[in-house]
Design a protein around this motif. Sequence first.
Motif: not given
Length: 381
Positions: A187-192, A272-273, A289-299
Motif C-alpha cells: 500500500v505505502v511503498n508500491v502503490a503509494k 489490492f488482490e 478508474n483511468r489512472w488506477g493502480v492494481c497491485v497483485v499481492v496474493g500467490l
Amino acid sequence: MEGNAGKRIKCKAAVAYGPGQPMSVEDIYVDPPKAGEIRVKIVGSGICRSDLHILDTNIANDFTFPLIMGHEGSGVVESVGTGVTAFSPGDHIIPLWIPNCQKCDLCMNRKTNFCQTGTQETMNVMPDGTTRFWTLDGKPIYKSIGCAAFSEYTVMPIESVIAIDKSVDLEKVCLIGCCVVTGYGNVVNVAKVDRDSQVAVFGLGAIGLAAIMAAKECGARRIIGVDINEDKFPIAAKFGATECVNPQKLPDGVATVEQLFQSSYGGLDYTFECVGNVRAIKSAFESLNRWGVCVVVGLPPRGTDVPINPWLLLTGQKLTGSFYGGYKPREGIKYLMDKYMSGQLDLDLFVTNKLKLQDINRGFDLMRKGETIRTVIVFDK
C-alpha cells in the motif's frame, strides 16, 4: 539446550511429507551452523496462506519433500558458525524469506528487493546446497522458502536474518516478517496510496487487513473490503474498512464486483488482490478508474494466467505486484519494528489463535475454513 553449540540437536518439528497430507510432528535432528550461519531457537511462527498453498496447490511442485515449512517466524540465536560476528547467542531475530546480503548487484539496485544469494535452488536448502535437518533414521529433510520456522530449531545463513530489539514480544513480532510487511508495504511503498482516494482490498486475511490498516494510515476516504466470508467484515472494520462487499451477494442488476465499482464508485484509485485468485485479480484490475493502480499481492497457482483487456493498459490503468511489500527486507522489517515499538502498529488484532506445535494441523484447518486471521504457533521457551 545450553552447551549444545557445535553439536547436533534433537528437537521437534512439523514435517510435511507431501501435498494433500497432514503434517507429522516428530523428533528430528538439526545440525550445528556452518561458517556464515546461525542456529535459532524459534519462539513464534505464524501460519501463512503461502504455507497452505504448498500443501494444497501445485506450488508444491517447486519444493522437495519431506519439508519443514514456516517463514513468518521469530526467535533467539542459540549458536553461531565460524566467522559470524554480526550475531551472538541470545540475540533476538526475525528470519528473512528473501535474503538481503546488502552487497550483491541486486541488493545495491534500488529497482528490486531481490538478492543474488536467494535462488530457486536455495528455497529448499542452504546456500551450499546441503540441508541441516535429518530424520532420526538419517534421511534428509528440506526447508521451504529458506526458513523452516515450524521447527523448534532452525539454521539460517546470516544474509537471511535481521536482529531486533530484545524487549519485544516474539510471539507477536513474527507477523512483521511476512503478513504485515507484505500488506502494509504494497500500500505505502508500491502503490503509494494517497489521501482522499478510493481503495478496495480483495481478500480479508492477515495480508489484506494489513493493507487496510495502511490505506487508513495513508488517508484513503473509502476503503472497501471484498470477501465471500462475511464473518471477516467486523474485523475489517476494526482495521479501517469503511464498507465491505460480498461478491456473491451483489445488488439486483449488478453482475460483477468490477461492474459495481465502476457504476457506483466511478472506478477505484487503488485495488489490492490479497488472495491469489486469478478471477479476483481480473476483478481488481477492471475495477479501476483511468489512472488506477492494481497491485497483485496474493500467490496464484503455478501455470495460471489472468485474462485482462489490454485496452485498459493503454488508457492508463496499471497492473503490478511485489513480494515483501516492495521493501528491501532489512529496511522494511526495521521500519515496521520501529512503528511497533513506538506504539504506531497494533499487532494484537491480527492474532486470533495461538497453538502449540503439536496442534499445527488444526491451525491449517482453521485457515482453510476461514475461521482465523492469523494463527501463531508458539514454542516452549
